[in-house]
Design an enzyme around this catalytic site. Structure first.
Site, PDB file in Angstrom:
ATOM      1  N   CYS A  90       4.974 -18.973   2.142  1.00  0.00           N
ATOM      2  CA  CYS A  90       4.678 -18.911   0.712  1.00  0.00           C
ATOM      3  C   CYS A  90       3.966 -20.174   0.236  1.00  0.00           C
ATOM      4  O   CYS A  90       4.462 -21.274   0.418  1.00  0.00           O
ATOM      5  CB  CYS A  90       5.939 -18.705  -0.110  1.00  0.00           C
ATOM      6  N   ILE A 149      -1.210 -11.003   6.348  1.00  0.00           N
ATOM      7  CA  ILE A 149      -1.008 -12.375   5.916  1.00  0.00           C
ATOM      8  C   ILE A 149      -0.261 -12.449   4.576  1.00  0.00           C
ATOM      9  O   ILE A 149      -0.246 -11.471   3.827  1.00  0.00           O
ATOM     10  CB  ILE A 149      -2.380 -13.111   5.749  1.00  0.00           C
ATOM     11  N   GLY A 189      -5.192  -9.235  -2.769  1.00  0.00           N
ATOM     12  CA  GLY A 189      -6.074  -8.144  -3.173  1.00  0.00           C
ATOM     13  C   GLY A 189      -7.388  -8.142  -2.410  1.00  0.00           C
ATOM     14  O   GLY A 189      -7.593  -8.933  -1.482  1.00  0.00           O
TER      15      GLY A 189
HETATM   16  C1  LIG Z   1       3.040 -11.308  -7.464  1.00  0.00           C
HETATM   17  C2  LIG Z   1       3.201 -11.488  -5.979  1.00  0.00           C
HETATM   18  C3  LIG Z   1       4.441 -11.896  -5.475  1.00  0.00           C
HETATM   19  C4  LIG Z   1       4.621 -12.072  -4.102  1.00  0.00           C
HETATM   20  N1  LIG Z   1       5.843 -12.450  -3.624  1.00  0.00           N
HETATM   21  C5  LIG Z   1       6.044 -12.575  -2.272  1.00  0.00           C
HETATM   22  C6  LIG Z   1       7.333 -12.885  -1.742  1.00  0.00           C
HETATM   23  O1  LIG Z   1       8.331 -13.023  -2.448  1.00  0.00           O
HETATM   24  N2  LIG Z   1       7.442 -13.014  -0.383  1.00  0.00           N
HETATM   25  C7  LIG Z   1       6.373 -12.839   0.472  1.00  0.00           C
HETATM   26  O2  LIG Z   1       6.538 -12.963   1.693  1.00  0.00           O
HETATM   27  N3  LIG Z   1       5.144 -12.516  -0.021  1.00  0.00           N
HETATM   28  C8  LIG Z   1       4.965 -12.390  -1.353  1.00  0.00           C
HETATM   29  N4  LIG Z   1       3.721 -12.037  -1.844  1.00  0.00           N
HETATM   30  C9  LIG Z   1       2.603 -11.823  -0.894  1.00  0.00           C
HETATM   31  C10 LIG Z   1       2.438 -10.355  -0.530  1.00  0.00           C
HETATM   32  O3  LIG Z   1       3.583  -9.835   0.098  1.00  0.00           O
HETATM   33  C11 LIG Z   1       1.209 -10.161   0.389  1.00  0.00           C
HETATM   34  O4  LIG Z   1       1.438 -10.856   1.598  1.00  0.00           O
HETATM   35  C12 LIG Z   1      -0.092 -10.679  -0.214  1.00  0.00           C
HETATM   36  O5  LIG Z   1      -0.131 -10.395  -1.606  1.00  0.00           O
HETATM   37  C13 LIG Z   1      -1.323 -10.069   0.455  1.00  0.00           C
HETATM   38  O6  LIG Z   1      -1.307  -8.664   0.373  1.00  0.00           O
HETATM   39  P1  LIG Z   1      -2.108  -7.844  -0.782  1.00  0.00           P
HETATM   40  O7  LIG Z   1      -3.515  -8.349  -0.779  1.00  0.00           O
HETATM   41  O8  LIG Z   1      -1.963  -6.416  -0.394  1.00  0.00           O
HETATM   42  O9  LIG Z   1      -1.412  -8.161  -2.081  1.00  0.00           O
HETATM   43  C14 LIG Z   1       3.528 -11.853  -3.219  1.00  0.00           C
HETATM   44  C15 LIG Z   1       2.286 -11.434  -3.738  1.00  0.00           C
HETATM   45  C16 LIG Z   1       2.107 -11.252  -5.091  1.00  0.00           C
HETATM   46  C17 LIG Z   1       0.770 -10.801  -5.602  1.00  0.00           C
END
Ligand SMILES: Cc1cc2nc3c(=O)[nH]c(=O)nc-3n(C[C@H](O)[C@H](O)[C@H](O)COP(=O)(O)O)c2cc1C
Length: 308
Positions: free
Chosen positions: A125, A186, A213
């Site tokens: 994170c 990722i 995104g």
């Molecule tokens: C608002 C938000 C909160 C997130 N919280 C976590 C989290 O608590 N733990 C984690 O491993 N990833 C967290 N992520 C990351 C997502 O799980 C993911 O890895 C990342 O957004 C990339 O995927 P995407 O492009 O489909 O969103 C978070 C992402 C967003 C946008």
């Protein structure tokens, strides 16, 4: 399109990414009913934590920037959620984090007692000074965290990695050697910053935030491609997936399962059904299967799987 993943049967290869829809059983159940094969919880930490002040999330159109800051009630202040989740009828991936190896171990031991199907170790994170990512940018600390967690549970472990690691393939390999059963890649990319030019100041209260995104998909695909060559364990590929064709690309890079986070904002809860349908349509049109295209983008790469 059922799929076997680390000994469990999933109804399809789609995964809800951690953090975007919280830990409420009814919501997680709805996600599963909406066509998601595996549901991941929001990362659970060692102690109550409020996260950062608002604004924490901004939609940039082509993706999002967030600095939510790992808010958590703390692993041992979630009795209601755990009790509800005991009676679930869907596969559950519990995400955990800590600020030290000892904290990771403590949280993992407790969460293991709640019998999730998988435990995802968030060592990635970017939005907290003390938690998570520092362990994911260094092979030794990634190894240390994963092996400490391995010692306290028999539940299959998934290590979630950050694209900020100088060499993500080496981190993945260290996690595999430490006993991880799968890799998830990722987490958000960056960190980035957005400035309000009228106010002349960063918009996010924490100033910097992780990117997610569609705009990060090429980074995610590259990471999964590199990891696939380095390890023999399966990969959950995520980052910018919003369509069936995105899922095809991720599977060709080497992902056994495909995660969706920000996509829920762009296409709603129906995104899982839509992506499943689009994926099936693409496979049918090309007369192929998920098994056949897994890692197929590597076929002309002289470096074979596991050779790095
Ligand atoms: C608002 C938000 C909160 C997130 N919280 C976590 C989290 O608590 N733990 C984690 O491993 N990833 C967290 N992520 C990351 C997502 O799980 C993911 O890895 C990342 O957004 C990339 O995927 P995407 O492009 O489909 O969103 C978070 C992402 C967003 C946008």
């Amino acid at each position: 399109m059922t799929i076997r993943f680390l000994g469990k049967k999933l109804k399809n290869p789609l995964v809800l990414a951690s953090g975007v829809l919280g830990n409420n059983k009814e919501i997680l159940e709805r996600v599963h009913e909406s066509g998601c094969g595996l549901v991941t919880m929001k990362s659970i930490g060692p102690a109550p934590r409020d996260g950062h002040k608002n604004p924490t999330v901004i939609d940039l159109g082509h993706g999002m920037i967030n600095a939510v800051g790992l808010p958590t009630p703390g692993y041992n202040h979630m009795e209601e959620e755990w009790k509800a989740l005991e009676k679930r009828n869907f596969p559950l991936n519990a995400s955990i984090y800590g600020g030290s190896v000892k904290e990771y171990r403590t949280v993992a031991k407790f969460v293991s007692g709640k019998s999730p199907d998988f435990i995802e170790i968030n060592i990635s994170c970017p939005n907290s000074e003390q938690h998570g990512m520092i362990f994911g940018v260094n092979e030794e600390s990634a190894f240390e965290v994963v092996s400490a967690v391995r010692q306290v549970t028999d539940i299959p472990l998934i290590a979630k990695l950050t694209p900020q690691a100088p060499d993500i393939a080496k981190i993945a390999k260290a996690c595999e050697e430490a006993g991880a059963d799968a890799i998830c890649a990722i987490n958000t990319a960056g960190p980035g910053m957005v400035i309000d030019i009228e106010a002349q100041m960063p918009i996010l209260a924490f100033k910097k935030g992780g990117l997610s995104g569609p705009m990060i998909k090429p980074i995610a695909v590259r990471c999964v491609y590199d990891i696939y060559k380095a390890v023999s364990i399966p990969i959950i590929g995520l980052g910018g997936i919003t369509t069936g064709e995105d899922a095809v690309e991720m599977i060709m890079a080497g992902a056994t399962l495909v995660g969706i986070g920000s996509g829920v904002r762009y296409r709603g809860m129906g995104i899982f059904d839509l992506v499943n349908q689009e994926l099936e349509a693409w496979l049918t049109a090309h007369g192929t299967t998920v098994d056949h295209i897994l890692g197929s983008a590597h076929k002309n790469d002289p470096l074979q799987r596991g050779a790095q």
